[in-house]
Enzyme design. Structure first.
Site, PDB file in Angstrom:
ATOM      1  N   LEU A  21      -2.058   8.924   6.515  1.00  0.00           N
ATOM      2  CA  LEU A  21      -2.309  10.337   6.182  1.00  0.00           C
ATOM      3  C   LEU A  21      -1.656  11.216   7.281  1.00  0.00           C
ATOM      4  CD1 LEU A  21      -6.032  10.344   4.951  1.00  0.00           C
ATOM      5  CD2 LEU A  21      -4.029  10.856   3.489  1.00  0.00           C
ATOM      6  N   ASP A  22      -1.159  12.352   7.039  1.00  0.00           N
ATOM      7  CA  ASP A  22      -0.509  13.105   7.998  1.00  0.00           C
ATOM      8  C   ASP A  22      -1.456  13.632   9.254  1.00  0.00           C
ATOM      9  OD1 ASP A  22       2.058  13.391   7.625  1.00  0.00           O
ATOM     10  OD2 ASP A  22       2.190  15.337   6.798  1.00  0.00           O
ATOM     11  N   LYS A  23      -1.105  14.137  10.032  1.00  0.00           N
ATOM     12  CA  LYS A  23      -2.245  14.563  11.216  1.00  0.00           C
ATOM     13  C   LYS A  23      -2.835  15.762  10.647  1.00  0.00           C
ATOM     14  CE  LYS A  23      -2.380  16.295  15.806  1.00  0.00           C
ATOM     15  NZ  LYS A  23      -1.630  16.767  17.227  1.00  0.00           N
TER      16      LYS A  23
END
Length: 248
Positions: A21-23
């Site tokens: 997952l993206d930051k």
């Protein structure tokens, strides 16, 4: 990243981590306890058999893009004809590759630059749940289903149709982000639901993550005062059923 690129290379394997997952993105993160389970789950990502639905807050209504001309980059399919029930959804079928100047970014690519810039087909389906204003230019709550898994896919497709995610410093609307920075301190993107086949029992497993407090706060204060998890569940059930199939 929210593009759900699976951790599939042996040298990249870390115990448990199946995808990324993206930051700043919250929600469902899939973890395997054993290598064989990890391998089978990665195969499901690769075959695009996993259902992945996100909740997002956009800076405008992606539905404004609905009437524009779309290229077909995903196996030559005409999604408008193939998915008649999705006439009110926004189907974004645009290839994604590395940005030509800013190497930390991805971008929608012209068809004649697909090969030279490492572009890959990408398909996202956006459903508008609630928007403020009458011209489609206000904050908008959407569900998004990914039928491919490209790096930053939702964020890039949202930007492409003029509806960058609220709080997204990389792809969002800087003016709106500046005005809302005290309430939206991260990209307003949440991995809401995932459905996978259990790697050993071969039964579907439905995983859902509650909407985080900071996102609920933005929704109720700025878009939908009556928002509730129960109301979202009904919308999610319908969207999940109606956006399930794409031609192969």
């Amino acid at each position: 990243d929210e593009g759900e690129e699976a951790v599939s290379r042996p040298e990249a394997f870390r115990p448990g981590i199946v995808h990324r997952l993206d930051k700043g993105t919250t929600g469902v993160l899939l973890i395997a306890r054993k290598y064989e389970a990890h391998r089978k789950l990665v195969e499901q990502f690769s075959s695009r058999s996993i259902e992945k639905i996100y909740l997002a807050i956009c800076s405008a209504d992606p539905g404004r893009y609905r009437n524009s001309t779309r290229r077909s980059s995903y196996q030559g399919a005409d999604f408008t004809q193939a998915l008649p029930r999705l006439a009110l959804d926004t189907i974004i079928d645009e290839p994604i590759g590395r940005h030509p100047i800013v190497r930390t970014r991805m971008a929608v690519l012209p068809s004649d630059e697909m090969e030279s810039r490492g572009g890959r087909p990408a398909l996202s389906i956006f459903r508008t749940l609630r928007t403020i204003g009458s011209d489609g230019r206000g904050l908008t709550l959407v569900l998004v289903r990914l039928h491919t898994g490209r790096t930053h896919q939702i964020r890039v497709h949202a930007k492409h149709c003029g509806a960058g995610l609220l709080g997204d410093d990389l792809y969002g609307n800087p003016d709106i982000n500046k005005r809302t920075k005290t309430i939206a301190t991260r990209p307003m993107l949440h991995a809401l639901k995932m459905v996978v086949d259990h790697p050993s029992e071969k039964r579907p497993v439905v995983i859902q993550a509650p909407v985080p407090e900071d996102m609920v706060n933005v929704i109720q204060k700025m878009i939908w005062p009556e928002f509730s998890e129960a109301g979202l569940a009904k919308a999610l059930e319908l969207f999940s059923a109606e956006s399930q199939r794409v031609p192969t």
